[in-house]
Design a protein around this motif. Structure first.
Motif, PDB file in Angstrom:
ATOM      1  N   TYR A 195       0.822  -1.213   0.000  1.00 25.48           N
ATOM      2  CA  TYR A 195       0.000   0.000   0.000  1.00 25.48           C
ATOM      3  C   TYR A 195       0.855   1.262   0.000  1.00 25.48           C
ATOM      4  O   TYR A 195       0.387   2.338  -0.316  1.00 25.48           O
ATOM      5  N   HIS A 232      -6.403   1.935  -4.238  1.00 29.93           N
ATOM      6  CA  HIS A 232      -7.799   1.843  -3.830  1.00 29.93           C
ATOM      7  C   HIS A 232      -8.766   2.072  -4.991  1.00 29.93           C
ATOM      8  O   HIS A 232      -9.943   1.805  -4.883  1.00 29.93           O
ATOM      9  N   GLN A 279      -4.672  -6.752 -11.469  1.00 26.54           N
ATOM     10  CA  GLN A 279      -5.914  -7.436 -11.101  1.00 26.54           C
ATOM     11  C   GLN A 279      -6.853  -6.495 -10.357  1.00 26.54           C
ATOM     12  O   GLN A 279      -6.532  -6.002  -9.282  1.00 26.54           O
ATOM     13  N   TRP A 280      -8.019  -6.287 -10.948  1.00 30.22           N
ATOM     14  CA  TRP A 280      -9.029  -5.419 -10.322  1.00 30.22           C
ATOM     15  C   TRP A 280      -9.967  -6.283  -9.500  1.00 30.22           C
ATOM     16  O   TRP A 280     -10.499  -7.278  -9.982  1.00 30.22           O
ATOM     17  N   LEU A 281     -10.144  -5.954  -8.235  1.00 34.07           N
ATOM     18  CA  LEU A 281     -10.942  -6.794  -7.350  1.00 34.07           C
ATOM     19  C   LEU A 281     -12.230  -6.107  -6.937  1.00 34.07           C
ATOM     20  O   LEU A 281     -12.838  -6.456  -5.938  1.00 34.07           O
ATOM     21  N   GLY A 282     -12.650  -5.075  -7.668  1.00 36.46           N
ATOM     22  CA  GLY A 282     -13.895  -4.411  -7.336  1.00 36.46           C
ATOM     23  C   GLY A 282     -13.655  -3.147  -6.537  1.00 36.46           C
ATOM     24  O   GLY A 282     -14.005  -2.066  -6.970  1.00 36.46           O
ATOM     25  N   ASP A 283     -13.027  -3.304  -5.363  1.00 37.63           N
ATOM     26  CA  ASP A 283     -12.801  -2.112  -4.544  1.00 37.63           C
ATOM     27  C   ASP A 283     -11.344  -1.694  -4.527  1.00 37.63           C
ATOM     28  O   ASP A 283     -10.994  -0.700  -3.913  1.00 37.63           O
ATOM     29  N   GLN A 284     -10.484  -2.459  -5.154  1.00 35.70           N
ATOM     30  CA  GLN A 284      -9.070  -2.072  -5.210  1.00 35.70           C
ATOM     31  C   GLN A 284      -8.399  -2.798  -6.368  1.00 35.70           C
ATOM     32  O   GLN A 284      -8.957  -3.728  -6.954  1.00 35.70           O
ATOM     33  N   ARG A 312      -6.129   0.911 -14.831  1.00 29.76           N
ATOM     34  CA  ARG A 312      -6.093   0.082 -16.039  1.00 29.76           C
ATOM     35  C   ARG A 312      -4.697   0.126 -16.626  1.00 29.76           C
ATOM     36  O   ARG A 312      -4.313   1.089 -17.266  1.00 29.76           O
ATOM     37  N   TYR A 315     -19.691  -7.620 -10.905  1.00 30.77           N
ATOM     38  CA  TYR A 315     -19.496  -6.753  -9.743  1.00 30.77           C
ATOM     39  C   TYR A 315     -20.411  -5.536  -9.808  1.00 30.77           C
ATOM     40  O   TYR A 315     -21.008  -5.140  -8.810  1.00 30.77           O
ATOM     41  N   TYR A 341     -14.086 -14.765  -4.215  1.00 31.81           N
ATOM     42  CA  TYR A 341     -14.486 -13.836  -5.261  1.00 31.81           C
ATOM     43  C   TYR A 341     -13.294 -13.046  -5.805  1.00 31.81           C
ATOM     44  O   TYR A 341     -13.269 -12.641  -6.962  1.00 31.81           O
ATOM     45  N   ARG A 398      -9.720   1.865  -9.340  1.00 31.43           N
ATOM     46  CA  ARG A 398      -9.512   0.969 -10.461  1.00 31.43           C
ATOM     47  C   ARG A 398      -8.423   1.557 -11.339  1.00 31.43           C
ATOM     48  O   ARG A 398      -8.486   2.692 -11.772  1.00 31.43           O
ATOM     49  N   MET A 417     -12.427 -12.657  -9.699  1.00 34.49           N
ATOM     50  CA  MET A 417     -12.297 -11.378 -10.400  1.00 34.49           C
ATOM     51  C   MET A 417     -10.917 -11.238 -11.027  1.00 34.49           C
ATOM     52  O   MET A 417     -10.759 -10.686 -12.113  1.00 34.49           O
ATOM     53  N   ALA A 418      -9.901 -11.723 -10.308  1.00 32.10           N
ATOM     54  CA  ALA A 418      -8.529 -11.518 -10.771  1.00 32.10           C
ATOM     55  C   ALA A 418      -8.190 -12.437 -11.947  1.00 32.10           C
ATOM     56  O   ALA A 418      -7.422 -12.057 -12.816  1.00 32.10           O
ATOM     57  N   GLU A 468     -18.219   0.991   0.102  1.00 29.10           N
ATOM     58  CA  GLU A 468     -17.308   2.060  -0.337  1.00 29.10           C
ATOM     59  C   GLU A 468     -18.086   3.318  -0.717  1.00 29.10           C
ATOM     60  O   GLU A 468     -17.515   4.408  -0.794  1.00 29.10           O
ATOM     61  N   HIS A 475      -4.774  -4.690  -7.587  1.00 28.22           N
ATOM     62  CA  HIS A 475      -3.461  -5.227  -7.236  1.00 28.22           C
ATOM     63  C   HIS A 475      -2.596  -5.257  -8.488  1.00 28.22           C
ATOM     64  O   HIS A 475      -3.014  -5.771  -9.518  1.00 28.22           O
TER      65      HIS A 475
END
Lengths: 374, 371, 282
Positions: free
Chosen positions: A297, A336, A314-319, A340, B221, B193, A338, B197-198, B282, A321
């Motif tokens: 982080y 935190h 890798q997008w996990l919805g809320d953050q 691209r 999502y 999940y 998205r 998603m990844a 969020e 990686h």
């Protein structure tokens, strides 16, 4: 100063003969204060469950003293210690309903029947098991059994609540919510609890202080923030934190008034000398070979940073990686929002001196966190 | 190699597990089968592998009907959740098993195994037996074995389930590159999940003996087809709030804790219908008292969650609502506070059936302006 | 464990072993004594060992007070060995594949067939034997080794089938699936995965079946004449008109225990290996 609810005084546990058998718990010293939630955190076989079982009285300590509210308890049977325990293996009574399983814990107390009923309903509502109160343990799911087991432990009046992996089997979508409710329940009643878990998310969410254990030894006993910001050694640093801390071997030198960390692949990070305390600088330079740690982080993208090639995004919805190849290693960063980015994109990475952890590569001991000494 | 399932039915004794599953995976794509345990994900993989036969329906691999084709002739590779390594064979023999089946020469087998072992960083334990391997090494050995035959269709049954959190994270980052390098079509089963998603180009959410939703990670999502699916994606779990849209002077609006928020004319068909509003934690934010659209809540507990702060709060009507914000952003940990809810990415579900209510204009979601 | 505990535990184990082993030890001692020393009162552990019992068994001359009698002890021993070994071999050959089928292929009626096979053991052997004798005489199997081995399957086959089936069922199906998917036929999977993993079970079943076959009495008594009889039946000859020949019986017991004993010690290795291989699950 308050008296600790639990005091472990140089406690050892051997399975088999003392000094010869398996040394499961090594010389643990620990105090738990009233109203605290403590997490014993570690991977399987680290000694956390043995420790809990010694406190509960299901195992005897091979050496050392265990005090509950100032009273030595080594020779007391589990029932006389006034502790409540939720077992990992549920251990519900198979022949009675969920309601009776929970109410059974109050049987020997002075609570009357209507009050018991009310307490059971309240507990069931909190743990989302109201709908299954009349069912039998064999007909409910593992996650539900675990919640019943938790309810049975919490409904009792005890000096100390021992929770062994209380949420391991729980449906993921309930975990965060129930954690919040459990924390509110314990805190609002000023109860004292110890939970054993291998899940650092659970430990971080619930505990006031975390006891990180590995190989039978207490690695660090501190608040979640302390452990995150000032890990005592490389083990704690890389074990606690999700995703795990990035680590890079580095050679530290002072060049033209800058502290320089030479990483693999010819990459060097330079910081003005003034960024580090004199004593930190000296120690780092003296050791020369160090390990640098930085949390995902804390990794920043900044135009003047060092180049890194994106490997995965890798997008996990809320953050998001991102893993990138950096100094012949993989560096992981988390944002935190998205983001691209595609494979092979070049990003510029900047590590703030404030976010650097420096470790001794041999002993693993932390030397400095950010600008200050460990 | 493409994979196509048409109306596949499977039951065990009286227990219907798959009730008419239809599914297509394009060549080179990774499809994630996501769902709770008991949803039939593993059964579906085994049907494709050919170790069990469907009661009805067709399974086509690369356009060829697989009915009656034995597993050894289907050209698939599979990794199992519990690894299923051969306990009496070394890691090397385990990995080599798809190659010995083709009766390759010893040197060809050796080089094939070595290359994979290096790629998966287990070259130092090749002579070990499964009982001498750590969980992580077992998992990599199982993966190497599945890849060794260079299958064009790879079936991975929750391969990261039984490894620790750190390794799971590392493998999650490693797997996409590994799978791409094999050029295989992949069906990946998971209950996590984040993994779904990844790793997924497409995700099929399985529940109630069938596929409940099929789409890209973004589809699922952002526009979950059912409130149950919304609850499965995202941590902390989505807030589901009962609302009844009503007509205001010149728009359609809902009330959150008494505060009116417009949702747009394209939701006119929902007026007076009992609905459930899905709002991600969020999208909930602290606000100053008096901010338009804000309402008071009681803060019950604050728990950290991976660099996020999760706050459990009670509305005036005693409804729980959760907020998630990056750790370190300020906000009250106890007492009374005021919050606003951003409806831009919120979704509406039918209160009775739980299904997603689309807007009459597919391009626009909820407005969420303060009425 | 404290030293005191260790001593106490050792003592307790010794007592138990003594209790169980004493009869066998006593028989061993008897086999080196003459009938007179055995029968003296009070009995004594002290005697002058003699090999006369073994000698008479091996030469086939039973020494009694009334003179010398012909016996066929060595022949009987050989018959026992032949019958038991062949029965177990046939039983394993038939039983192991059958057990695999019962464990893995859930075909219609499979449970019923498996149970029927087990139910052979419920019927009193004598009841089965009478009609069998008549049939065997008609088809010429009476008093043949083949006939006996066939009948011995009644003892051996259900035992092997049910024990080995359990072991096959304990092998996770996924392990076999993995081998199939890797490209191997079902027969290769049976040979390379199922058989090696069930080896301890097969060894245990084989050993038990051997002991049961070895100890069988009634089948051979009815279906075999003197030259085909095993030791269990042959031992009847020790009860003579002039009394029971304890010394020679003891020697006979020692000789007839020896093969099963040796086999048990040999098979133990596989049984233990099976336990330590424990990684089959998970």
């Amino acid at each position: 100063m308050n008296q600790p609810v639990l005091h472990l005084d140089r406690v050892d546990k051997f399975y088999g003969e003392i000094d010869k058998g398996v040394h499961a718990v090594k010389n643990i010293n620990m105090e738990v204060m009233p109203g605290e939630i403590i997490a014993l955190l570690g991977s399987s076989g680290c000694g956390k469950t043995s420790t809990l079982r010694m406190v509960a009285g299901f195992e005897s300590a091979s050496r050392g003293r265990i005090l509950i509210n100032g009273r030595e308890v080594q020779t007391l049977s589990p029932v006389k210690r006034n502790v409540a325990m939720a077992f990992e293996g549920y251990s519900l009574y198979p022949t009675v309903s969920v309601r009776d399983n929970i109410a059974f814990a109050l049987k020997s107390s002075t609570v009357d029947a209507t009050e018991t009923g009310r307490l059971v309903e309240e507990m069931a509502e909190m743990l989302e098991i109201s709908a299954i109160l009349e069912r039998f343990p064999s007909s409910i799911s593992g996650g539900e059994q675990q919640r019943v087991s938790l309810a049975r432990a919490l409904i009792r009046q005890a000096d100390l609540y021992l929770l062994d992996e209380p949420m391991g089997q729980l449906e993921p979508q309930l975990r965060t919510l129930l954690r919040s409710r459990l924390k509110y329940y314990i805190k609002s009643r000023n109860l004292t609890a110890i939970l054993v878990t291998h899940d650092q998310t659970e430990a971080n969410a619930l505990a006031d202080r975390i006891a990180v254990m590995e190989d039978g030894e207490l690695q660090q006993y501190a608040s979640p923030d302390q452990i995150k910001e000032r890990p005592a050694n490389l083990f704690t640093g890389t074990f606690v934190g999700e995703p795990p801390m990035n680590v890079f071997p580095a050679r530290a030198t002072v060049v033209d008034g800058s502290v320089q960390f030479e990483l693999a692949g010819g990459l060097a990070l330079r910081y003005p000398e003034a960024e580090f305390q004199e004593s930190v600088r000296q120690q780092i330079i003296e050791l020369k070979e160090v390990v640098l740690g930085v949390r995902p982080y804390a990794v920043k993208r900044r135009e003047d940073g060092a180049p890194a090639q994106v490997m995965v995004n890798q997008w996990l919805g809320d953050q998001t990686h991102i893993a990138a190849s950096f100094a012949d290693e993989t560096i992981v960063l988390v944002e935190h929002d998205r983001v691209r980015l595609s494979d092979g994109d070049t990003i510029a990475i900047h590590l703030e001196p404030d976010d650097l952890h420096v470790f001794d590569p041999v002993s693993g001991r932390a030397l400095s966190h950010g600008r200050s000494m460990a | 190699m493409s994979l196509e399932l048409t109306e596949v039915v499977k039951s065990f004794k009286d227990d219907l597990v798959l009730d008419g599953v239809t599914l297509t995976v394009d060549k080179g794509q990774t499809l994630v089968l996501f769902g709770p345990s008991g949803a039939g994900k593993t059964v579906l993989l085994r049907l494709v592998a050919g170790v069990i036969e469907p009661d009805a329906g067709r399974i086509l691999i690369d356009g060829k009907d697989m009915r009656g084709v034995e597993p050894e002739y289907r050209g698939v590779g599979m990794a199992f959740q519990n690894f299923a390594l051969f306990p009496h064979m070394s890691a090397m023999e385990n990995i080599a098993s798809p190659l010995t089946a083709r009766q390759l020469g010893a040197s060809a087998i050796r080089s094939g195994v070595d290359a994979l072992a290096r790629l998966l960083k287990i070259d130092h334990v090749l002579t070990h037996y499964p009982r001498e391997l750590s969980n992580g090494q077992k998992q990599r050995t199982a993966l190497a074995r599945a890849l060794a035959g260079q299958p064009e269709l790879l079936l991975l049954d929750d391969p990261l389930r039984n490894v620790d959190a750190k390794l799971r994270f590392e493998m999650r980052l490693e797997l996409p590159r590994l799978l791409k390098s094999q050029n295989a079509t992949v069906v990946y089963v998971t209950q996590d999940y984040k993994e779904a998603m990844a790793l997924g180009d497409r995700i099929a959410v399985m529940n109630h003996q069938g596929i409940q939703q099929y789409g890209t990670p973004e589809d699922i999502y952002m526009r979950p087809a059912h409130s149950d699916i919304a609850r499965l994606f995202g941590d902390p779990v989505i807030n589901l709030l009962d609302v009844v849209p009503e007509r205001s002077a010149n728009d359609v609006m809902i009330r959150l804790s008494g505060q009116p928020l417009t949702i747009g004319e394209h939701y006119a068909h929902t007026v007076s219908m009992p609905c459930v509003l899905g709002v991600r934690p969020e999208a909930v934010q602290f606000a100053d008292e008096g901010t338009p659209g804000s309402f008071p809540v009681k803060v019950e507990a604050e728990t950290p969650l991976n660099e996020k702060t999760v706050t459990l709060m009670l509305t005036a009507g005693n409804r729980e609502i959760m907020m998630s914000r990056p750790a370190g952003t300020p906000g009250p940990a106890t007492g009374t506070a005021h919050i606003t809810v951003d409806l831009h990415n919120a979704v509406l579900f039918d209160h009775g059936t739980g299904t997603l209510i689309e807007s009459s204009n597919s391009k626009t979601g909820l407005h969420g302006e303060v009425a | 464990m404290s030293p005191v505990e260790r001593v106490l535990r050792g003592l307790a184990i010794t007592l138990v072993i003594l209790f169980f082993m004493f009869p066998i030890l006593w028989i061993l001692l008897m086999s080196f004594q003459t009938n007179e020393t055995i029968l003296r009162v009070p009995p004594s552990m002290v005697f002058e060992p003699t090999l006369i019992n073994y000698r008479s068994l091996i030469t086939g001359k039973l020494q009694t007070a009334a003179g010398s009698l012909e016996i066929q002890f060595m022949r009987n021993l050989w018959n026992s060995l032949l019958l038991s070994t062949s029965s177990v071999a046939v039983g394993l050959l038939l039983g192991v594949p059958a057990a695999y089928a019962f464990a893995r292929l859930k075909f219609r009626g499979s449970e019923d067939i498996a149970f029927t096979l087990l139910s052979f053991r419920f019927a009193p052997p004598l009841l089965v034997l009478l009609p069998l004798t008549i049939y065997f005489q008609q088809i010429g199997l009476a008093n043949t080794y083949i006939g006996l081995i066939w009948v011995y399957q009644l003892i051996v086959l259900p035992l092997i089938l049910w024990i080995v089936r359990g072991y096959f069922e304990d092998i996770p199906a996924d392990v076999e699936y993995a081998y199939r998917i890797a490209g191997h036929s079902w027969f290769a999977t049976f040979r390379k995965i199922a058989l090696p993993l069930a080896k301890p079970g097969i060894a245990a079943a084989g050993l038990l079946a051997f002991i049961f076959a070895w100890n069988n009495f009634i089948f051979a008594l009815v279906l075999a004449s003197a030259d085909k009889q095993p030791v269990t039946v042959g031992a009847l000859a020790f009860v003579t008109a002039s009394g029971i020949q304890y010394g020679q019986i003891a020697a006979g017991i020692v000789l007839s225990i020896a093969p099963t004993f040796a086999l048990a010690i040999y098979a133990q290795r596989y049984l233990v290996e099976g336990l330590s291989l424990g990684a089959v699950k998970g």
